[in-house]
Design a protein around this motif. Structure first.
Motif: not given
Lengths: 428, 349
Positions: A246-247, A314, A340, A342, A368-369, A392, A407, A409, A415, B319
């Protein structure tokens, strides 16, 4: 430095007997591309597939995305220091197959690879559902160590983009974008009254699938370093397939870094854009202190009035982000952070792993979730089962009918912390 | 015409027209009528819904006899089977607000029926229930009734019909604390540049992410005699037995696992990492690098520590939401405490 990005608008892709662009249609000689990539003896098998916007196609597990280009004037075709010999990039003319992208997939290396859906709900969440994707599925020979496997796949993607980019060499562009900026002395003379702005781009630098490369140098090994923005737009920075999908900043997003482009847009109008500081996100406390102090010192030395800081990944890098912010704000330099969050499946958890009162201006690019549901695809390129082990995904997230729940993710670029996509978070 | 949705209304003794402070001790009653604000509220539902009755309870009674009050109220709710429960508005009346919050939490938790209430933002009831109920932001006194009821009725209609609820500022409720991902009409980088320009020009700007507030945990007292202490090993480094038998996620963990390590001297050989947030190569070579069971066992043999606890606890930190992490911590902590563990080596990555 003066760089021309000469966009040839790609309106469709197809296979054919030669790799050419004609009337906006990119044709690819599949066999030639495969043979080119198999020159690397570490690669056993290559499959090439095409995915167009709107097709019910799912691509998984995606490692990197690269924009095919060719440099027709000036030094440094390709990715100097990585796939081609070292050269100073940032000046010259580049023909860009705008709208096309090379997407690498293949046996999973780690957990940081992701999904691209070309249609429907999934397409909304990734910027790479809008590109005509040439998907290169790479199978390495058996027994490669993980780090070698990652490198093999990374280089294959870059080479594929170079090979395809060549097709644009003699094509007249549809649009020419000029990026020109002189020395700090020259620009300050031109715009003495405009606030000076720097961009701090943090790169995750933490090992396998967690590295970025600058002219081929692993970002783990550098002190924070200053780049002319044109260098990044011209292929100086590539992705090491890193971080959650995602990032991660894919190579495509370095080539088209949205913060650089949006700051460039304001250069000479509302700001004097001084350049890009690439900052590694290290794992050790000492490393974090060193790079954050050093970054703040660079910003101060260069006389910045304002700084945009973007994170990659993250968790522990949240600390680096806030440490840099704190140092700059204490020096009276105004910051805006892009990150982003969490906040958990329900969005009820605290969004960051660290906090500082100086961070008063933050752009959030999504949770992200955040869980999304994706309907079954007509065609899957790659291996759909990878979803259960990716960041994810989870055991059981793939349903029998081929639909899945995951997710953000797991969705490439969803994101993006360089603000390449449109997601944000609102408090409900 | 579609069937009308059913609303059950809750008010205190004053709004239920029993009496003022002197009647604050009355036990709850149910009337199949629209009393007090329920009357006006019913009118606002039009043809779409109706108030089927009103529960009235004295504020002191509720707060002093919460268990009994809730037992009666929940029985009424179960019998009446409303689609939605509406309480208040309580304005800035603290005891009334706490009663509305108590009813709201019980109804949402036990019956999963949505609840709408209204309170002044400083009412202590807000913090109690805002994450579960929709608390409409209302004035601090009953003079705000006329403004409060239409907002509460609008939210009630939307919830009863299963419609999407908009932003707090659009709908008039106090934020529940849910951070939801939505699309902006501008990409993130553009928003960042605009925010920076506002800052540089001294103009107003609004952060998209107010900084979180962290809990402070007081460290436990030091262990006086390690040679008699039982020490447990807990990690968020994603170290699990080969094959990941409990299918713990590689990121954003939804669960934790525990494994018997009483018969092994090290994790190396039988364990590996499924953590998606670091280079796994070196952890896979030697998982004790992340969770040092090998050294703990050596210390046990040398008598430096009394005993290594027989189970090793593990999850993935990357996460993973603080909400989940807090839950895992409470669950694991409870087990360790009950097992008489004196200290924990807690490793990340």
């Amino acid at each position: 430095m003066k760089l021309e990005l000469r966009r040839i608008h790609i309106k469709d892709i197809q296979f054919g007997n030669e790799t050419v662009v004609k009337d906006g249609i990119l044709t690819i000689n599949q066999e030639e591309l495969v043979n080119k990539l198999k020159e690397d003896k570490r690669i056993k098998e290559v499959k090439v597939d095409l995915a167009r916007p709107g097709e019910k196609v799912r691509i998984i597990p995606v490692k990197d995305v690269i924009e095919p280009r060719v440099k027709i004037e000036g030094e440094g075709n390709g990715f100097p220091g990585v796939t081609t010999k070292m050269a100073q990039v940032g000046s010259g003319k580049v023909n860009v197959l705008y709208g096309a992208a090379v997407v690498t997939v293949g046996d999973i290396v780690g957990f940081q690879e992701g999904v691209i859906d070309m249609w429907g709900e999934g397409a909304k969440w990734t910027p790479f559902s809008k590109t005509y994707n040439i998907v290169v599925d790479i199978k390495p020979v058996e027994g490669l160590a993980p780090h070698t496997h990652e490198e093999t796949v990374r280089l294959a993607g870059l080479k594929a983009a170079e090979y395809i980019g060549e097709a644009g060499r003699n094509i007249e562009p549809d649009e020419v974008l000029v990026y020109e900026m002189g020395s700090h002395a020259e620009e300050s003379k031109k715009y003495p009254d405009l606030p000076r702005v720097l961009y701090v781009e943090m790169l995750i630098s933490q090992g396998l699938l967690h590295d970025g490369y600058i002219y081929g140098v692993n970002s783990q090994l550098i002190l924070p370093t200053l780049l002319h923005p044109n260098e990044e737009l011209d292929g100086a920075v590539i992705s090491g397939n890193c971080v959650a999908a995602c990032d991660k900043i894919t190579t495509y997003q370095h080539q088209n870094n949205s913060v650089i482009l949006d700051l460039y847009e304001q250069h000479g109008k509302t700001i004097n854009f001084l350049g890009v500081i690439l900052t590694p996100e290290l794992t050790t406390l000492e490393g974090k202190f060193r790079t954050c102090d050093y970054t703040a010192k660079l910003c101060k030395t260069l006389g910045a009035d304002g700084v945009i800081i973007s994170e990659e990944g993250y968790g522990n890098p949240d600390s680096d982000l806030l440490m840099i912010c704190k140092r700059l704000e204490k020096e009276g330099i105004k910051t805006v952070l892009i990150t982003d969050e969490c906040s958990g499946w329900d969005g009820m958890s605290q969004p960051l792993a660290d906090t500082t009162e100086e961070a008063v201006a933050v752009v959030s690019t999504g949770n992200v979730s955040h869980v999304i549901k994706l309907e079954p695809a007509d065609k899957v390129i790659g291996d759909i089962n990878a979803i259960t082990t990716l960041a994810g995904g989870w055991e059981g997230c793939l349903k029998e009918d081929g639909s899945l729940q995951c997710e953000l993710n797991a969705v490439i670029g969803s994101t993006s912390e360089i603000g390449y996509h449109n997601c944000t978070v609102k408090l409900y | 015409m579609a069937k009308k949705f059913r609303v059950l209304y809750y008010v205190n003794q004053f709004f239920g027209q029993i009496g003022g402070e002197e009647k604050a001790g009355v036990a709850p009653t149910f009337e199949a009528k629209t009393l007090g604000p329920a009357l006006g509220f019913n009118g606002l539902l039009g043809d779409e819904g109706e108030v089927i009755g009103t529960i009235i309870c004295g504020d002191n009674y509720f707060n002093e006899n919460k268990e009994e009050a809730l037992e009666y109220i929940m029985n009424v709710v179960k019998e009446q089977k409303p689609d939605i429960v509406v309480a208040g508005p309580a304005f800035n009346a603290g005891r009334y607000g706490m009663a509305c919050a108590g009813v709201a939490n019980a109804v949402v938790d036990e019956l999963n029926i949505p609840v709408v209430t209204g309170m002044y933002v400083e009412n202590p009831g807000v913090e109690e229930c805002k994450s579960k109920a929709y608390v409409v932001s209302v004035a601090d006194s009953a003079g705000g009734m006329r403004e409060a009821l239409p907002k509460m009725a609008n939210l009630t209609k939307k919830l009863a019909k299963g419609e999407e609820i908009g932003l707090p500022e659009e709908e008039g409720y106090i934020p529940q604390g849910k951070r939801l991902t939505i699309f902006s009409d501008k990409r993130g980088s553009q928003r960042a540049v605009e925010m920076l320009l506002s800052r540089l020009n001294g103009e107003a700007f609004e952060t998209e992410l107010p900084m979180p507030v962290f809990d402070k945990v007081e460290p436990a007292k030091a262990i006086e005699d390690l040679s008699k202490a039982t020490i447990a090993l807990v990690t968020s480094g994603g170290i699990v037995p080969h094959g990941n038998p409990d299918r713990i996620q590689s990121a954003s963990a939804q669960k934790w696992g525990k494994y018997d390590v009483s018969n092994i001297d090290a994790l190396t050989g039988e364990y590996y990492t499924i953590h998606g947030g670091y280079d796994p190569v070196y952890a896979n070579e030697k998982p004790d690098r992340v969770a040092p069971l090998d050294l703990l066992k050596e210390f046990e043999k040398e008598g430096k520590i009394g005993k290594v606890y027989e189970f090793f606890y593990t999850t993935t930190g990357t996460g993973t939401s603080v909400g989940n992490a807090t839950k895992f911590g409470v669950e694991i902590g409870k087990e360790l405490k009950e097992a008489g563990v004196d200290g924990v080596i807690l490793t990340s990555t």
